[in-house]
Design a protein around this motif. Sequence first.
Motif, PDB file in Angstrom:
ATOM      1  N   THR A 111      -1.051  -0.259   4.426  1.00 45.06           N
ATOM      2  CA  THR A 111      -0.082   0.235   3.455  1.00 45.06           C
ATOM      3  C   THR A 111       0.166   1.729   3.644  1.00 45.06           C
ATOM      4  O   THR A 111       1.312   2.191   3.592  1.00 45.06           O
ATOM      5  N   ILE A 112      -0.907   2.498   3.881  1.00 44.37           N
ATOM      6  CA  ILE A 112      -0.760   3.939   4.097  1.00 44.37           C
ATOM      7  C   ILE A 112       0.011   4.221   5.381  1.00 44.37           C
ATOM      8  O   ILE A 112       0.864   5.124   5.432  1.00 44.37           O
ATOM      9  N   VAL A 113      -0.271   3.454   6.426  1.00 44.80           N
ATOM     10  CA  VAL A 113       0.467   3.616   7.685  1.00 44.80           C
ATOM     11  C   VAL A 113       1.955   3.365   7.454  1.00 44.80           C
ATOM     12  O   VAL A 113       2.818   4.108   7.940  1.00 44.80           O
ATOM     13  N   GLY A 114       2.261   2.323   6.685  1.00 37.87           N
ATOM     14  CA  GLY A 114       3.653   2.050   6.347  1.00 37.87           C
ATOM     15  C   GLY A 114       4.284   3.194   5.572  1.00 37.87           C
ATOM     16  O   GLY A 114       5.445   3.552   5.795  1.00 37.87           O
ATOM     17  N   LEU A 115       3.523   3.806   4.663  1.00 33.78           N
ATOM     18  CA  LEU A 115       4.030   4.941   3.895  1.00 33.78           C
ATOM     19  C   LEU A 115       4.270   6.168   4.787  1.00 33.78           C
ATOM     20  O   LEU A 115       5.211   6.929   4.559  1.00 33.78           O
ATOM     21  N   ILE A 116       3.410   6.344   5.791  1.00 31.28           N
ATOM     22  CA  ILE A 116       3.598   7.479   6.718  1.00 31.28           C
ATOM     23  C   ILE A 116       4.898   7.306   7.499  1.00 31.28           C
ATOM     24  O   ILE A 116       5.674   8.256   7.656  1.00 31.28           O
ATOM     25  N   PHE A 117       5.141   6.087   7.976  1.00 35.58           N
ATOM     26  CA  PHE A 117       6.415   5.820   8.644  1.00 35.58           C
ATOM     27  C   PHE A 117       7.570   5.976   7.658  1.00 35.58           C
ATOM     28  O   PHE A 117       8.606   6.548   7.976  1.00 35.58           O
ATOM     29  N   GLY A 118       7.374   5.450   6.453  1.00 34.57           N
ATOM     30  CA  GLY A 118       8.434   5.501   5.444  1.00 34.57           C
ATOM     31  C   GLY A 118       8.705   6.893   4.924  1.00 34.57           C
ATOM     32  O   GLY A 118       9.830   7.200   4.511  1.00 34.57           O
ATOM     33  N   CYS A 119       7.701   7.765   4.929  1.00 33.96           N
ATOM     34  CA  CYS A 119       7.869   9.147   4.475  1.00 33.96           C
ATOM     35  C   CYS A 119       8.951   9.856   5.274  1.00 33.96           C
ATOM     36  O   CYS A 119       9.768  10.607   4.727  1.00 33.96           O
ATOM     37  N   PHE A 120       8.973   9.628   6.562  1.00 32.36           N
ATOM     38  CA  PHE A 120      10.005  10.205   7.429  1.00 32.36           C
ATOM     39  C   PHE A 120      11.388   9.817   6.921  1.00 32.36           C
ATOM     40  O   PHE A 120      12.289  10.655   6.791  1.00 32.36           O
ATOM     41  N   ALA A 121      11.555   8.549   6.624  1.00 33.46           N
ATOM     42  CA  ALA A 121      12.856   8.051   6.191  1.00 33.46           C
ATOM     43  C   ALA A 121      13.239   8.559   4.806  1.00 33.46           C
ATOM     44  O   ALA A 121      14.408   8.835   4.537  1.00 33.46           O
ATOM     45  N   LEU A 122      12.269   8.679   3.905  1.00 31.62           N
ATOM     46  CA  LEU A 122      12.566   9.144   2.551  1.00 31.62           C
ATOM     47  C   LEU A 122      13.112  10.572   2.577  1.00 31.62           C
ATOM     48  O   LEU A 122      14.128  10.879   1.939  1.00 31.62           O
TER      49      LEU A 122
END
Length: 408
Positions: free
Chosen positions: A23-34
């Motif tokens: 989940t954290i890895v997904g958030l790290i990838f998603g942080c870029f997009a946000l």
Amino acid sequence: MICYSVLGPFFPSEAEKKGASNTIVGLIFGCFALFNFLTSLILGRYLTHIGAKFMFVAGMFVSGCVTILFGMLDKVPSGPMFIGFCFLVRAMDAVGFAASMTASFSILAKAFPNNIATVLGSLEIFTGLGLVLGPPLGGFLYQSFGYEVPFITLGCVVLAFVPVNMCILPKYDSVPSKDSFWKLILLPKVLLLCFIIFSLSACLGFLDPTMSLFILEKFKLPAGYVGLVFLGLALSYALSSPLLGLLSDKRPYLRKWLLVSGGLMTAVCFFMLGPAPVLHIKSQLWMFVLVLVLVGFSLGMSAIPVFPEILQCAHENGFEEGLSLLGLVSGLFNAMWSLGAFTGPTLGGFLNEKLGFEWASAIQGGWALLSGLATGIFYIIEATRRSSSLQNPPSDNEERTHLLGSET
């Protein structure tokens, strides 16, 4: 795009070693997009104030520096400190990426106003090449030299192109417009097209934190070979995009069919990617790669016609032509793409952790299914209204009343 895609084959496993969950890895990838989403809206609105050329060059410079910084994160202690620095560096990278992408779309649309889809489709060749070269190059450099080398190498390459673009790119002068994002996005058709962009990006972003882990676990491939599996998607997208762009410009009436077919085809592909457990089909490497090839083609079918469709809708609704409108459309496109790229990895990482890749990919394909169905319904309603208006033209009295009302 190489800097963006280079993480795929090895970063999820490296982050797990540092104490980050799926989940954290997904958030790290998603942080870029946000952060890309938030920055694109602001930069698109003020493109004419900042200047398209300066925005593009500055974005490249920031991106190159931050990519090098990302290569130093393996020196950071495991746990919350590592995770925190990952979020910080990815957020900074997103700002640079948003600046360069928003400016580049506007510059190209300004330079080639009559062939926007063709030019954007040709541009996607290089986007696809970035997606193609990133994973295998990153996997090879990581396996041969370690964690730091992929990022330092690519960061230096990006920085080397900064002075080149300063000399080559033209400078466009334009007058700021009073039109706003809200006026644009509240148009029903534009709102639907934004959902298409979001759904496609969410599906593509879902693969970033999940696919490499699935390949490593399911097919027992080494990290260096995982990047080669990404080739199926990236190559088909890169090769089909210019043809789809040319078709979209030469036959504008086909755009709606491309949008509908692309969404539905993407949904089917994601249902088959696992495949979904309800199908009771055993996952095999050749089938997985074949589905990725179809995903790349279906994404191109929907993604390429969207930009000219939004631009055409804006012109039909009284928006002023010029660089200011191109900045709004570019910023909106990048913002919606980034919103999907945040939702896809974030939700995908969570679903992958709770349900497994097979169910997670099937559920993720629901975004594309909804967008394909909604687009089909919208165009059917639009065609029905046009048909009824042609069959029942307004009478002379109605036209006279309308003219008198508009004069007053």
